[in-house]
Structure formats: structure tokens, C-alpha cells
Enzyme design. Structure first.
Site, mmCIF file in Angstrom:
data_model
loop_
_atom_site.group_PDB
_atom_site.id
_atom_site.type_symbol
_atom_site.label_atom_id
_atom_site.label_comp_id
_atom_site.label_asym_id
_atom_site.label_seq_id
_atom_site.Cartn_x
_atom_site.Cartn_y
_atom_site.Cartn_z
ATOM 1 N N LYS A 162 23.709 46.797 33.650
ATOM 2 C CA LYS A 162 24.490 45.633 34.070
ATOM 3 C C LYS A 162 23.562 44.646 34.769
ATOM 4 C CE LYS A 162 27.984 44.321 37.498
ATOM 5 N NZ LYS A 162 29.171 44.769 38.245
ATOM 6 N N LYS B 20 23.337 41.331 37.143
ATOM 7 C CA LYS B 20 24.009 40.402 38.048
ATOM 8 C C LYS B 20 23.520 38.993 37.741
ATOM 9 C CE LYS B 20 26.319 41.079 41.207
ATOM 10 N NZ LYS B 20 27.802 41.104 41.271
ATOM 11 N N ASP C 12 27.436 39.967 34.749
ATOM 12 C CA ASP C 12 28.388 39.621 35.814
ATOM 13 C C ASP C 12 27.872 38.434 36.603
ATOM 14 O OD1 ASP C 12 30.124 39.477 37.953
ATOM 15 O OD2 ASP C 12 29.307 41.242 38.964
ATOM 16 N N PRO C 13 28.347 37.206 36.290
ATOM 17 C CA PRO C 13 27.898 36.032 37.042
ATOM 18 C C PRO C 13 28.756 35.701 38.257
ATOM 19 C CG PRO C 13 29.165 35.313 35.163
ATOM 20 C CD PRO C 13 29.149 36.829 35.112
ATOM 21 N N ASN C 14 29.707 36.557 38.618
ATOM 22 C CA ASN C 14 30.549 36.324 39.802
ATOM 23 C C ASN C 14 31.203 34.946 39.798
ATOM 24 O OD1 ASN C 14 28.363 38.381 41.585
ATOM 25 N ND2 ASN C 14 30.556 38.776 41.511
ATOM 26 N N ASN D 95 36.152 42.299 39.372
ATOM 27 C CA ASN D 95 36.260 42.800 40.731
ATOM 28 C C ASN D 95 36.410 41.630 41.699
ATOM 29 O OD1 ASN D 95 36.008 44.830 42.953
ATOM 30 N ND2 ASN D 95 34.253 43.544 43.428
ATOM 31 N N HIS E 225 33.418 49.453 40.896
ATOM 32 C CA HIS E 225 32.565 48.451 41.520
ATOM 33 C C HIS E 225 31.679 49.095 42.587
ATOM 34 C CE1 HIS E 225 32.210 45.576 45.018
ATOM 35 N NE2 HIS E 225 31.650 44.854 44.073
ATOM 36 N N SER E 226 30.601 48.406 42.933
ATOM 37 C CA SER E 226 29.704 48.909 43.965
ATOM 38 C C SER E 226 29.203 47.767 44.829
ATOM 39 C CB SER E 226 28.499 49.610 43.315
ATOM 40 O OG SER E 226 27.472 49.857 44.260
ATOM 41 N N ASN E 227 29.044 48.037 46.116
ATOM 42 C CA ASN E 227 28.257 47.217 47.021
ATOM 43 C C ASN E 227 27.098 48.069 47.519
ATOM 44 O OD1 ASN E 227 28.896 44.479 47.416
ATOM 45 N ND2 ASN E 227 30.766 44.990 48.538
#
Length: 421
Positions: free
Chosen positions: A190, A192, A220-222, A268, A319-321
Site C-alpha cells: 500500500k 500512502k 491511499d491519497p487521504n 478510513n 487501518h493502522s496508525n
């Protein structure tokens, strides 16, 4: 019900080094913060939880910790009422924000979660069974994870370069992915995004596809793109990515994109609480939900979410932080006991250089982690490392995650606007 009662609760904020990982709202600070929750019982048992550690969240955790002694660790409904009462008294039931991208209208779920995990850890330790058994039983012996790639600087300004080096173009991303695959055996990757233009990030994904022709890929471009740009990217990457995650902000924007592409959309950001599910389902805005027990209210609530996604034919991932081993253990037990976990889970774990659980239980092999078979979460605190990471918290000067503030200290012109492209 157990005869044991909570005797004391200890909340310890910790800090650990974080590389300069870039994202739509800025860049990771040199230190990531977490809080370790220890719930002790009068019978001598200890249960562990892990959560965020910004100042507002810590104050809420401490307020709950102060009233938890005497509580039955099996009474999770009572625990939730207790947290609800504390939040009503202490904060007026206000919301919560984490990292500039995750905002919820009520802090109840995020405050309740680490105490629920710790109570489940206690229950498992008392009866001698792993937490996955308390969630219905493990349906898999190993939990697959995805390698989490980031655009990044070689090092934080003013500090030495880190071991990962720079990744600011397709070649740098492929080199980073190679290290991830060689070192941890990840079977999916993945990236970011939201850092460079969509075309530049598409080129990086296409370079990953050329280098790893058999691995599922995600981007995943948020929410960095407009709905129209998201559709264009989806057309370009159709057949290349297994899904796009939050290409554009909001349920309405995601629904616009979903109606115009067959590429699955994951989130997310626009579905991070139960009240977000009905409008998202009605609009067919997302096809995959990324669960997160820290946000959704613990492990049992996350199991409920899994049942809902299954009912509506939606995919499910995790999801992860930036996190440590207590969170990873909880994630593994939850994933093990979730039959409809459709996609490999996210994890930041390879990016950290320190942990505070005894090593050897959560090793990555072939991109997956074996489900701990010991009682409870199956992990133990390394007290010396807990002390080291707490001392780092006390001296590092960071008290909340502020990617934008940190980025602006380096580039004053930086703007964190979403849907910028």
C-alpha cells in the site's frame, strides 16, 4: 461473573522515534506518541491496552482510570456506561480529533477502547484462553498484513538520515518496497499518496506493478483529489490496484467516484463510526471499510462492524496508525476471529525501531503474524523499555500529533488542503 475487581489503573504516555513520512496534511514528527493502559486486579492479574496519547485524550483516559477501581472486568456494558458518565462530566461528551484527518463527534469509542481491550486481556488471562477465543474463536492461524509504503525524506531536518533513506520518486518507492518484501515477506503493498500530483503517484504504482507483478497494490491519497480527478485515476489504474482508499473526501464525493468506476473504493476517513454506515451504504459510496478498534470502540464493536459489512456485501480490512506491540497483538486477535476479513491488514509496525512488549511473539514471517496462543493478548510488558519510552515522552517535547505544524516549521508555505488536485 469474576470475583476479581479492578484494583488500580496506570496510564503511561510513551514516545518512540518516527521517520519523516509524508502525507496530505504534512509529515510525521520525529516522535510518535502512544499511551499504555494497565488495568490491575485485586487477584494479581494485569490487562493491557494501547491508544493515542495527545493531551486531551490522556486527560480523558486518566479521568476514567480514576473511577475504574472496584469495577468487574467482565462487565463491559458497565464499563461503557462508566466511560460515558466520565466523559459527560469531564468533557461534556465532546468529540475527538487525531492526526488532522480523523475526526469523530463523540470521544466515547476512542476512550472506551483501550480499557475494553485491557479487560478482555484480563478475562483471557484468568480463564487461560487467548482473546481470539473470547471473540468467537480464531478462523485463521496467521494474519496477513500489507507492506505500508510512504514518500519520505532521507531523515528529519537537522538529524542524521535514517536507515530507510529517501523515497521521493518511483525508484525510491520501489526500493522501499523491496526492503519491505525482503525483510518482512509482505504479500501486498500500500502506498500512502496525497503528496505529489496524481500522475506522479500513478507512475509510482505502475513502477510497483512492474517490479512486483503478482502482489496486490493499493493507493491511499487521504482525500487529496477531486471526484473528477479520482475517476480519471481509477481509469488509469484499473486492473493495477486492488482498491483505491479515500481518493476524495466525504461520502458524497466517494459515491460520485464509485458510480463511475469498477475499481473498489475503501475508506478510513468517511466511515469511521457506526453512524456513518447507513448513509454510506445508501449511497454505495464505499465497497471496503477499514476497521480500527481504537476508533470504533474496541474489539467487540469491531466484530459487530464486521458483521455489518458482511450483511451489506462490503469488503473489510484494517487501518493502522503508528503503533506498538500491544496494539498489534489486539489487531491480530481481532483479525484472527473475523471470518470475513477480506484483505490483508495495514500496519506501521516495520517503521518503528523500539517496542515495549517482550520480543518473539509478534514476529512477521511471510508477511503475516501468527496468532498468539498464550492467555489474553499473549504479550508481556518489558518494564525497562516502558521506562525508556516514557522517559522519551517526557523529554521529546511532542504532546500531540501535528503533521501540518511540523511541516510548516520546515516549509511555511505548505497547505494541507484536501481535494487539492
Amino acid at each position: 461473573m469474576s470475583a476479581s475487581r479492578v484494583s488500580r489503573v496506570v496510564v503511561t504516555p510513551v514516545a518512540f522515534g518516527d521517520p519523516p513520512l509524508l502525507n496530505v496534511v504534512g509529515v510525521h514528527q520525529p516522535w510518535a506518541l502512544r499511551a499504555i493502559v494497565e488495568v490491575h486486579t485485586d487477584s494479581g492479574l494485569l490487562g493491557l491496552g494501547e491508544t493515542y496519547a495527545d493531551e486531551t485524550h490522556l486527560a480523558r483516559l486518566e479521568a476514567v482510570a480514576a473511577v475504574l477501581p472496584g469495577h468487574d472486568p467482565y462487565d463491559l456494558h458497565g464499563l461503557r456506561r462508566l466511560v460515558e458518565g466520565v466523559l459527560g462530566r469531564e468533557t461534556g461528551g465532546a468529540g475527538a480529533s487525531f492526526g488532522g484527518m480523523l475526526d469523530v463527534s463523540s470521544a466515547l469509542a476512542t476512550v472506551y477502547s483501550p480499557f475494553e481491550v485491557a479487560c478482555l486481556d484480563l478475562q483471557g488471562r484468568e480463564v487461560g484462553r487467548p482473546v481470539s477465543d473470547l471473540l468467537g474463536g480464531a478462523v485463521r492461524e496467521r494474519v496477513p498484513f500489507s507492506g505500508y509504503l510512504f514518500y519520505k525524506w532521507a531523515g528529519h531536518p537537522g538529524l542524521p538520515d535514517d536507515a530507510w533513506g529517501e523515497a521521493l520518486d518511483p525508484d525510491g518507492i520501489v526500493a522501499q518496497a523491496t526492503r519491505m518484501v525482503d525483510g518482512w515477506g509482505f504479500g501486498s503493498l500500500k502506498l500512502k499518496g496525497g503528496v505529489f500530483t496524481p500522475d506522479e503517484e500513478c507512475a509510482a504504482v505502475e513502477a510497483l506493478r512492474a517490479a512486483f507483478p503478482d502482489l496486490p497494490l493499493r493507493l491511499d491519497p487521504n482525500g487529496a483529489w477531486t471526484p473528477e480527478t479520482s475517476v480519471r485515476v481509477a481509469e488509469r489504474l484499473a486492473g493495477v490496484v486492488e482498491y483505491l482508499e479515500d481518493p476524495t473526501p466525504g461520502i458524497d464525493g466517494m459515491a460520485y467516484v464509485a458510480a463511475r468506476t469498477d475499481v473498489p473504493l475503501a475508506t478510513n476517513m468517511c466511515v469511521i463510526a457506526f453512524e456513518h454506515l447507513p448513509p454510506a451504504v445508501a449511497a454505495d459510496a464505499v465497497q471496503i471499510v477499514l476497521s480500527d478498534h481504537h476508533l470504533w470502540g474496541g474489539l467487540r464493536a469491531s466484530s459487530l462492524l464486521a458483521g455489518m459489512t458482511d450483511t451489506f456485501g462490503m469488503g473489510l480490512s484494517m487501518h493502522s496508525n503508528s503503533h506498538l506491540g500491544v496494539s498489534l497483538a489486539a489487531m491480530v486477535h481481532l483479525a484472527a476471529a473475523t471470518p470475513n476479513l477480506t484483505y490483508a491488514c495495514d500496519t506501521h509496525y516495520p517503521w518503528k525501531t523500539q517496542d515495549l512488549v517482550t520480543p518473539g511473539v509478534l514476529d512477521f514471517e511471510g508477511g503475516s503474524v501468527a496468532v498468539p496462543t498464550g492467555p489474553g493478548l499473549g504479550v508481556e510488558l518489558d518494564r525497562d523499555m516502558l521506562g525508556v519510552l516514557h522517559e522519551q515522552y517526557l523529554t521529546c517535547g511532542v504532546r500531540r500529533r501535528e503533521d501540518t505544524v511540523y511541516m510548516r516549521s520546515i516549509d511555511p508555505s505548505f497547505s494541507p488542503n484536501t481535494a487539492r488536485w
